[in-house]
Motif scaffolding. Sequence first.
Motif, PDB file in Angstrom:
ATOM      1  N   ALA A   1       0.831  -1.209   0.000  1.00 15.94           N
ATOM      2  CA  ALA A   1       0.000   0.000   0.000  1.00 15.94           C
ATOM      3  C   ALA A   1       0.867   1.261   0.000  1.00 15.94           C
ATOM      4  CB  ALA A   1      -0.929  -0.009   1.214  1.00 15.94           C
ATOM      5  N   LYS A   2       1.939   1.255   0.781  1.00 15.99           N
ATOM      6  CA  LYS A   2       2.824   2.423   0.818  1.00 15.99           C
ATOM      7  C   LYS A   2       3.540   2.609  -0.518  1.00 15.99           C
ATOM      8  CE  LYS A   2       3.633   2.304   5.800  1.00 15.99           C
ATOM      9  NZ  LYS A   2       4.644   2.132   6.878  1.00 15.99           N
ATOM     10  N   VAL A   3       3.954   1.518  -1.124  1.00 15.00           N
ATOM     11  CA  VAL A   3       4.628   1.621  -2.424  1.00 15.00           C
ATOM     12  C   VAL A   3       3.675   2.157  -3.479  1.00 15.00           C
ATOM     13  CG1 VAL A   3       5.676   0.265  -4.282  1.00 15.00           C
ATOM     14  CG2 VAL A   3       6.336  -0.157  -1.916  1.00 15.00           C
ATOM     15  N   ILE A   4       2.438   1.668  -3.482  1.00 20.44           N
ATOM     16  CA  ILE A   4       1.454   2.156  -4.456  1.00 20.44           C
ATOM     17  C   ILE A   4       1.150   3.632  -4.227  1.00 20.44           C
ATOM     18  CG2 ILE A   4      -0.944   1.909  -5.219  1.00 20.44           C
ATOM     19  CD1 ILE A   4      -0.689  -1.086  -4.631  1.00 20.44           C
ATOM     20  N   HIS A   5       1.040   4.031  -2.950  1.00 19.31           N
ATOM     21  CA  HIS A   5       0.779   5.444  -2.649  1.00 19.31           C
ATOM     22  C   HIS A   5       1.941   6.319  -3.098  1.00 19.31           C
ATOM     23  CE1 HIS A   5      -0.842   8.907  -0.526  1.00 19.31           C
ATOM     24  NE2 HIS A   5       0.329   9.057   0.068  1.00 19.31           N
ATOM     25  N   ALA A   6       3.171   5.862  -2.856  1.00 19.80           N
ATOM     26  CA  ALA A   6       4.337   6.644  -3.276  1.00 19.80           C
ATOM     27  C   ALA A   6       4.415   6.744  -4.793  1.00 19.80           C
ATOM     28  CB  ALA A   6       5.612   6.005  -2.724  1.00 19.80           C
ATOM     29  N   GLU A   7       4.118   5.661  -5.484  1.00 15.15           N
ATOM     30  CA  GLU A   7       4.115   5.717  -6.945  1.00 15.15           C
ATOM     31  C   GLU A   7       3.042   6.668  -7.466  1.00 15.15           C
ATOM     32  OE1 GLU A   7       3.624   1.717  -8.217  1.00 15.15           O
ATOM     33  OE2 GLU A   7       5.717   1.146  -7.858  1.00 15.15           O
ATOM     34  N   GLY A   8       1.890   6.682  -6.797  1.00 13.20           N
ATOM     35  CA  GLY A   8       0.844   7.631  -7.196  1.00 13.20           C
ATOM     36  C   GLY A   8       1.262   9.073  -6.988  1.00 13.20           C
ATOM     37  N   GLU A   9       1.933   9.347  -5.868  1.00  9.77           N
ATOM     38  CA  GLU A   9       2.420  10.708  -5.624  1.00  9.77           C
ATOM     39  C   GLU A   9       3.459  11.114  -6.671  1.00  9.77           C
ATOM     40  OE1 GLU A   9       1.491  12.944  -3.482  1.00  9.77           O
ATOM     41  OE2 GLU A   9      -0.002  11.709  -2.447  1.00  9.77           O
TER      42      GLU A   9
END
Length: 267
Positions: free
Chosen positions: A186-194
């Motif tokens: 979830a953190k990796v996906i959020h960082a990629e989205g940012e």
Amino acid sequence: MIGDLIPYLAPTVVLLLILASAIKILPEYERGVVFFLGRFQGVKGPGLIIVIPGIQQIVRVDLRVITLDVPSQDVISRDNVTVRVNAVLYFRVVDPERAIIRVEDFNSATSQLAQTTLRSVLGKHDLDEMLSERDKLNSDIQEIIDAQTEEWGIKVANVEIKHVDLNESMIRAIARQAEAERERRAKVIHAEGELQASKKLVEAADVMSTNSGSMQLRYLQTLADMSNTNSSTIVFPLPMELITTFLKDNKPASPDKSDPDKPDTGA
């Protein structure tokens, strides 16, 4: 009259018993391994078979697929985790002669071989592989058992691992690991989205800087978004040129030191 038949009664009964024991009927799924005075004579069946009592001996062999339940085995995985594993084995006899002559009890021998192979193969893999790669493990175990039972005239059709039992502490540890893995994703996906959003914002800023009308369109879009929300804020749009002119008109003039009519307040 009846008294004359009594001497022949006993031999007739004996003859009938011999004929009854000599006649064997084998169904389609069975074969008979025949021995003549202890020596192998041949494989007969299905159908009617005549066996000479006392001289010939027949051993029935079932050719259907046999389902063998492998008892639960304690296995220590490569990452030192103790688990209990059980499986099911499907095999059949393809050569009745070898199945009877070369092994004493092929059912018991296949069962023992399946247990030892199950422990040895699973002990070479990690717990994660036992849980996620069962098809590969089933194939490896089947190939090993089939290669060793081929000498006995047995064909192993399939091996299936049924259960991999863990203790409670290991189940809790796996649950914590899975939860941590989900949080990491979830953190990796959020960082990629940012990261993708920041790149798009930079591209939008570059487009707006090259076209003056794009800023006005963005301004109108912002007003439209604000009007859709339940807000009591009242917005009066004013042209930027009007505000700039108004600021210029109300700007105080700087004193001109070269004006001779202005009194000098200096000392």
